[in-house]
Design an enzyme around this catalytic site. Structure first.
Site, PDB file in Angstrom:
ATOM      1  N   GLN A   1      50.141  36.399  32.788  1.00  0.00           N
ATOM      2  CA  GLN A   1      49.803  35.696  34.019  1.00  0.00           C
ATOM      3  C   GLN A   1      49.164  34.382  33.567  1.00  0.00           C
ATOM      4  O   GLN A   1      48.865  34.218  32.389  1.00  0.00           O
ATOM      5  CB  GLN A   1      48.813  36.518  34.833  1.00  0.00           C
ATOM      6  CG  GLN A   1      47.566  36.874  34.037  1.00  0.00           C
ATOM      7  CD  GLN A   1      46.847  38.097  34.571  1.00  0.00           C
ATOM      8  OE1 GLN A   1      47.417  38.929  35.252  1.00  0.00           O
ATOM      9  NE2 GLN A   1      45.572  38.217  34.255  1.00  0.00           N
TER      10      GLN A   1
ATOM     11  N   ASP B   1      48.246  44.329  29.782  1.00  0.00           N
ATOM     12  CA  ASP B   1      47.565  44.310  31.073  1.00  0.00           C
ATOM     13  C   ASP B   1      48.561  44.478  32.221  1.00  0.00           C
ATOM     14  O   ASP B   1      49.560  43.739  32.300  1.00  0.00           O
ATOM     15  CB  ASP B   1      46.842  42.958  31.184  1.00  0.00           C
ATOM     16  CG  ASP B   1      45.863  42.899  32.333  1.00  0.00           C
ATOM     17  OD1 ASP B   1      44.736  43.394  32.179  1.00  0.00           O
ATOM     18  OD2 ASP B   1      46.251  42.345  33.395  1.00  0.00           O
ATOM     19  N   ASN B   2      48.302  45.446  33.089  1.00  0.00           N
ATOM     20  CA  ASN B   2      49.113  45.627  34.305  1.00  0.00           C
ATOM     21  C   ASN B   2      50.621  45.543  34.097  1.00  0.00           C
ATOM     22  O   ASN B   2      51.311  44.783  34.799  1.00  0.00           O
ATOM     23  CB  ASN B   2      48.713  44.568  35.341  1.00  0.00           C
ATOM     24  CG  ASN B   2      47.445  44.956  36.082  1.00  0.00           C
ATOM     25  OD1 ASN B   2      47.148  46.142  36.226  1.00  0.00           O
ATOM     26  ND2 ASN B   2      46.705  43.965  36.527  1.00  0.00           N
TER      27      ASN B   2
ATOM     28  N   LYS C   1      36.108  31.885  38.258  1.00  0.00           N
ATOM     29  CA  LYS C   1      35.191  32.802  38.920  1.00  0.00           C
ATOM     30  C   LYS C   1      33.800  32.706  38.290  1.00  0.00           C
ATOM     31  O   LYS C   1      33.663  32.517  37.071  1.00  0.00           O
ATOM     32  CB  LYS C   1      35.694  34.244  38.801  1.00  0.00           C
ATOM     33  CG  LYS C   1      37.041  34.502  39.483  1.00  0.00           C
ATOM     34  CD  LYS C   1      36.943  34.477  41.000  1.00  0.00           C
ATOM     35  CE  LYS C   1      38.267  34.716  41.692  1.00  0.00           C
ATOM     36  NZ  LYS C   1      38.508  36.119  42.030  1.00  0.00           N
TER      37      LYS C   1
ATOM     38  N   LYS D   1      33.144  40.584  32.514  1.00  0.00           N
ATOM     39  CA  LYS D   1      34.388  39.844  32.776  1.00  0.00           C
ATOM     40  C   LYS D   1      34.095  38.407  33.177  1.00  0.00           C
ATOM     41  O   LYS D   1      34.911  37.518  32.952  1.00  0.00           O
ATOM     42  CB  LYS D   1      35.192  40.540  33.896  1.00  0.00           C
ATOM     43  CG  LYS D   1      35.786  41.872  33.499  1.00  0.00           C
ATOM     44  CD  LYS D   1      36.735  42.417  34.551  1.00  0.00           C
ATOM     45  CE  LYS D   1      35.969  42.986  35.739  1.00  0.00           C
ATOM     46  NZ  LYS D   1      36.870  43.666  36.708  1.00  0.00           N
ATOM     47  N   TYR D   2      32.907  38.197  33.774  1.00  0.00           N
ATOM     48  CA  TYR D   2      32.589  36.860  34.287  1.00  0.00           C
ATOM     49  C   TYR D   2      31.359  36.246  33.629  1.00  0.00           C
ATOM     50  O   TYR D   2      31.008  35.117  33.941  1.00  0.00           O
ATOM     51  CB  TYR D   2      32.348  36.933  35.813  1.00  0.00           C
ATOM     52  CG  TYR D   2      33.403  37.734  36.534  1.00  0.00           C
ATOM     53  CD1 TYR D   2      34.693  37.211  36.703  1.00  0.00           C
ATOM     54  CD2 TYR D   2      33.125  39.004  37.025  1.00  0.00           C
ATOM     55  CE1 TYR D   2      35.665  37.955  37.344  1.00  0.00           C
ATOM     56  CE2 TYR D   2      34.092  39.745  37.670  1.00  0.00           C
ATOM     57  CZ  TYR D   2      35.362  39.233  37.829  1.00  0.00           C
ATOM     58  OH  TYR D   2      36.329  39.960  38.461  1.00  0.00           O
TER      59      TYR D   2
ATOM     60  N   GLU E   1      48.354  49.414  30.176  1.00  0.00           N
ATOM     61  CA  GLU E   1      47.210  49.498  31.093  1.00  0.00           C
ATOM     62  C   GLU E   1      47.729  49.519  32.520  1.00  0.00           C
ATOM     63  O   GLU E   1      47.665  48.531  33.238  1.00  0.00           O
ATOM     64  CB  GLU E   1      46.252  48.312  30.884  1.00  0.00           C
ATOM     65  CG  GLU E   1      44.950  48.461  31.643  1.00  0.00           C
ATOM     66  CD  GLU E   1      44.758  47.488  32.809  1.00  0.00           C
ATOM     67  OE1 GLU E   1      43.671  47.494  33.390  1.00  0.00           O
ATOM     68  OE2 GLU E   1      45.700  46.708  33.134  1.00  0.00           O
TER      69      GLU E   1
ATOM     70  N   ASP F   1      42.096  32.571  40.681  1.00  0.00           N
ATOM     71  CA  ASP F   1      42.161  31.931  39.360  1.00  0.00           C
ATOM     72  C   ASP F   1      43.389  32.349  38.566  1.00  0.00           C
ATOM     73  O   ASP F   1      43.519  31.995  37.398  1.00  0.00           O
ATOM     74  CB  ASP F   1      40.879  32.249  38.564  1.00  0.00           C
ATOM     75  CG  ASP F   1      40.608  33.747  38.442  1.00  0.00           C
ATOM     76  OD1 ASP F   1      41.215  34.524  39.216  1.00  0.00           O
ATOM     77  OD2 ASP F   1      39.800  34.140  37.576  1.00  0.00           O
TER      78      ASP F   1
END
Lengths: 655, 655
Positions: free
Chosen positions: A294, A365-366, A234, A506-507, A394, A329
């Site tokens: 992930q 995360d998640n 990204k 983040k990017y 999270e 991504d």
């Protein structure tokens, strides 16, 4: 929790207060104990319970080591005490009790079989002979039978052979204090330099440590530090068209340089990481890592474990999406594959890898998009070896799913705090978190912002809004956190109506000038110091909200579970306007009379005031300050004593 | 109940509404079912649950036969529905969905293995071929995939292979309706004659049956009918000096004529008893027997089973006492003896003996002085053979012990009703009984008086007090009862401050003139008829209290669980004075607007009134009447229609 399906949570040094309904048929005197032990121990420790009221009994037990404890409750008929009570009633009624004395002798004789040899047994044996002897004069027998010391000795050697034990063994998960009380700071280490065109290294990021430490934080939390994938990387603002130098999202984990156990080359090496961790430790900061299960399309797992990914009929792997959102991504892992056991072991190994490098706190995360059973197993397995590990969930999802993850083993959870901005919302939510059974297993970590959440309250309220949310986070929650930039009141959203940051870190790499005027760093430092000084702010259970006559004025107090610390907080929730009004002090709850006078010290301004009676005037102008964090001193001896040396609150605030 | 340790209670024809939190990780569509079966059955029945809100799901299941039912909950990810939702989102977003259609074909192909051969399978197979064919035109494929009928057929053949089942099987105890709804009348058959110097026989007592039946009672409850002991027999008013002809207390069970399975000779023989039961049945009255597990010193058990009694060191048996109270004519049984198993079997046999003679309702005396485990075993064992047996617990003890007996299996329980006389007391107690979890297992039977309890409210309030308590008992409780003499407003206590009756029927034969002027028999008959006509009064759960502006005016309404019956009761709790005031109707809860008009019919006086708006005037003069029992008719079509044909309530009452 769920009738024993899950453990309650405590930290070392806590007491677990157990209460139970205990009763028997008939009118016998009964007794009860809490039984507790460390999980795995053979023998139980017994704590006698006290009858509170209406067949409710209670006793505390201490948990002083990390890991799991077990507890249950046992009750039994106390034959000696029943006999003694019956005897005393008959003596009172002037009855001939010689048969009762013989009966008592028999009961004591039976009890003596449970006594070890020794002077105690000897003394009880003498009483027994007195009672069992028909020649004993009644008055002497009664005196011996009703002797208080005998009662105590008999109670200490109960006959539990017919005890009834509660049908379940319940559990406690005991963690270290940091699972309950800590201030977190989130930082992208790659932004720690001055050049937005390249990642800062760990060594450069280490230069931030004195700054973070000076603000009084306990935990420094880093987004993923692993190699970032190149496929479908990204660009700025989540665009699909990155420029060659764009760094990509740290959550697109994995490249040919490695996956979840490797370090992004831009940050350095594993050795650089180790040095960074050591440096942080030297500044009193514990590192928390982000664990996001992930994979970018370039992650080694994709090649080495094709079974761990879900394929479409055309053979391609499905990227993550939540239509219409697409995460091109990122590939999700397939927890339902036939090779799930190898996957679970591998992922547990990721935690263990970083634990072996000294990391003991993980922000996961998640977790709600992975099986609950996976978490329950993984977290328990890791804690078995490393009971000092802390896991922050999270999961910004539905309340029952968040709670279930807490039940399944997460030490802490992100919360809805960012979206609770009005007085009504705050009171309702924190009452749920701190006054219901939820508090037994779910600890909220109140992040005031995150890289994903810039609430419109912050977008529109300017610097005072950040101050308000800081005070709320740090005083409502024993655990709270901010994401860097918060102290600079960064508040530009991607677009109106979005909670995403513009030019999100983040990017992009986003160096900052942390020394700029108007930074809240000093205020943060003061508040974190107050938190360390005051046990009241180190625990969530002692929270109580108080009435005000202005909906923009929120008032609450906190007390520790033990000891007499008392903090009162009054916040102006309106970042744009002066608000004033009256605040009600719970003087009766504090053991005072409604006319009492209390002395309060503003821990931010160090001003001293005196408050008289229940209702006191408060005026908070955001241009000056948004809140009082007050230490309330209740001096039992000085309840109505003179207080001329301190100025009345209303006068002080009305200036 | 206690996390599945005990069953909930229902009666045949009820629905059990099961709700559960059901959720999975991730964003998949899930489904859930309630599983239920009769205990002992192999296979489960499945009822699909519906999502209510916030991850709460719900479904009812029917219980239509007596005995135990089991139930639990199962949830699973619905792969087809998840795929379908995802597909529809992508179609909406205008995406190319050809890979998704192929995926769907594979999912359906897998599902088809669960379909039985037939036209349904054939049609689904056709859809599957359409989707799995890469040549299928996208629009046609999407239409076939999103077809609503296909969704319904797929939902009917779910893949539960990875379903998660709740970790416990919960239970329901299903009894007959009389366990929930009945009017009881208690009568000493020995007093049914005209001669206080001798016991009436069963044949004489049978002459009372038309009278009891005319009042509309369902159950006729008899104190113990067994031979009464002679040793330490009590005389009038519990004296220790009986005259030769004194009959003794029926609870001093057992003489040389027999014990718990024999008939007191003064009443007749077992054959006379059988004839009495048959006659009662002919009058629509079911007989309830008193089971008191204790023995007079003359009981055959004392000779035949010396181990069943507790002996003092001098060899004598301890009589029952609760110092300073003494029950010299009664020996308690020793449930802790080594021969306890024989005792338990014998006592179970007592129930079975009377069941074999046609008695199916038992009022159990003081069950809280016998082991809970004994009751749990005995009641379950008896119900296994005789699931239509009903047990009423006479345990006037602490609330948690009363509840525990209900949990252990008693169908009904005596309650604190007699001691709840003020508005505040009544509202608090009946809210506990009907609005908390207690209602799932404990059904109160509201006795307005008993041979042991003549409350001071009745002693001092005259006839109106009896009317008030009658209305309260019969309309607050689906089960209620009176002890004979109540209808005659008998209110002489043993002495001021005592709840014992003067010249108590427990120790004397007390013939009565039931035809005397002022008897409440006719009012009782009318109220019992209203109870039979109105489902609202046949269930306890539909009770709601309403506000009044006068603390002596109690207002409440009752509705059945199903159907639209609606009864409103307004009672003047002050038996000595006229009370008036305004009563609030819950018009919003009734689906009306605050300005609505409702027509009410007084079911006792047959007067019709119209009430307008929320607050309506009521005036109750005890000389005239103590209460309104009103049938409220809500005609959805006539909410604001004219009501000239009925007189306004205030006008009617203000006369």
């Amino acid at each position: 929790v769920d009738a024993g399906r899950f453990p309650i949570k405590r930290v070392t040094g806590d007491a677990v207060v157990v209460s139970a309904d205990v009763h028997a048929d008939g009118h016998d005197v009964i007794a009860a104990s809490v039984l507790y032990r460390r999980a795995g121990d053979e023998t139980w420790n017994h704590v006698p319970m006290q009858a509170i009221e209406n067949d409710r009994w209670q006793a505390p037990f201490p948990v002083d080591t990390l890991g799991r404890y077990e507890y249950t409750v046992e009750g039994w008929v106390d034959r000696f005490a029943s006999w003694r009570l019956d005897l005393s009633k008959k003596v009172e009624a002037g009855r001939d009790v010689s048969p009762e004395l013989l009966e008592g002798g028999a009961i004591i004789a039976d009890a003596l079989t449970r006594f070890p040899e020794g002077p105690e047994a000897h003394r009880v044996h003498q009483v027994q002979r007195t009672l069992s002897d028909p020649a004993t004069e009644a008055g002497r027998g009664v005196a011996a039978a009703l002797d208080a010391e005998l009662a105590a000795v008999m109670a200490a050697h109960p006959d539990r052979s017919r005890a009834t034990r509660f049908g379940r063994v319940l559990e406690v998960l005991v963690e270290r204090e940091r699972a309950r009380f800590a201030a977190w700071y989130e930082m992208f280490p790659r932004s720690a330099g001055h050049d937005p065109s390249r990642s800062a290294t760990f060594d450069e990021a280490a230069r931030m440590l004195p700054y973070v430490s000076s603000m009084g934080f306990d935990v420094l939390y880093l987004p993923p530090v692993h190699p970032i994938g190149r496929s479908f990387r990204k660009g700025p603002n989540n665009s699909l068209t990155p420029a060659p130098g764009d760094p990509g999202s740290p959550w697109a984990i994995g490249s040919e340089e490695g996956g979840h156990t490797a370090i992004e080359p831009g940050l350095g090496t594993l050795e650089d990481f180790d040095r960074f961790v050591a440096a942080a430790t030297g500044h009193g900061l514990e590192i928390a890592l982000d664990i996001a299960f992930q994979a970018s399309p370039d992650h080694p797992y994709v090649r080495e474990h094709p079974a761990w990914f879900r394929r479409r009929p055309d053979g391609t792997i499905k990227y993550a999406e939540n239509p219409p959102k697409k995460y091109q991504d990122i590939y999700p892992l397939n927890f339902e594959s036939d090779d799930w056991q190898a996957l679970w072991r591998e992922l547990k190994g990721v935690f263990e890898f970083w634990i072996d490098r000294g990391v003991k706190i993980f922000r996961v995360d998640n977790p709600h998009t992975k099986p609950f059973g996976f978490w329950e197993w993984t977290l328990a397995e890791i804690r078995r070896q490393h009971p000092d590990t802390i896991f922050l969930s999270e999961a910004f999802t539905r309340p029952k799913v968040m709670r279930y993850l807490a039940k399944a083993g997460f030490s802490q959870s992100y919360s809805y705090f960012t979206w609770r901005n009005s007085k009504e919302e705050i009171v309702e939510y924190f009452t749920e978190l701190t006054r219901t059974k939820v508090r037994e297993y779910m600890r909220a970590n109140l992040f005031a912002n995150t890289p994903d959440i810039l609430h419109e309250y912050l977008q529109h309220g300017g610097r005072p809004a950040f101050q308000v949310r800081l005070v709320l986070a740090a005083t409502l929650g024993a655990s709270y956190g901010i994401y860097s930039g918060f102290e600079l009141a960064e508040n530009a959203p991607l677009r109106e109506g979005s909670e995403e940051y513009l030019d999100s870190e983040k990017y992009q790499i986003r160096p900052r000038d942390y020394q700029q005027a108007g930074s809240l760093a000093e205020m943060i430092g003061r508040i974190n110091a107050v938190r360390r000084d005051h046990p009241a702010l180190q625990h969530d259970w002692g929270l109580a909200f108080h009435r005000t006559d202005n909906p923009e004025l929120l008032a609450y107090s906190k007390r520790p579970l033990h000891g007499d610390d008392l903090i009162m907080v009054v916040v102006n929730l309106d970042p744009s306007n002066m608000q004033h009004g009256f605040v009600q002090l719970p003087l009766i709850d504090w053991g005072l009379t409604p006319n009492s006078t209390v002395e309060v010290l503003d821990l931010l301004s160090r001003e001293r005031y005196v408050w008289r009676g229940e209702w006191n005037y408060v005026r908070l102008d955001p241009q000056d300050r948004v809140a009082h964090i007050l230490h309330v001193r209740i001096d039992p001896d000085a309840r109505s004593a003179g207080t001329e040396d301190v100025k009345p609150m209303a006068a002080a605030l009305g200036r």
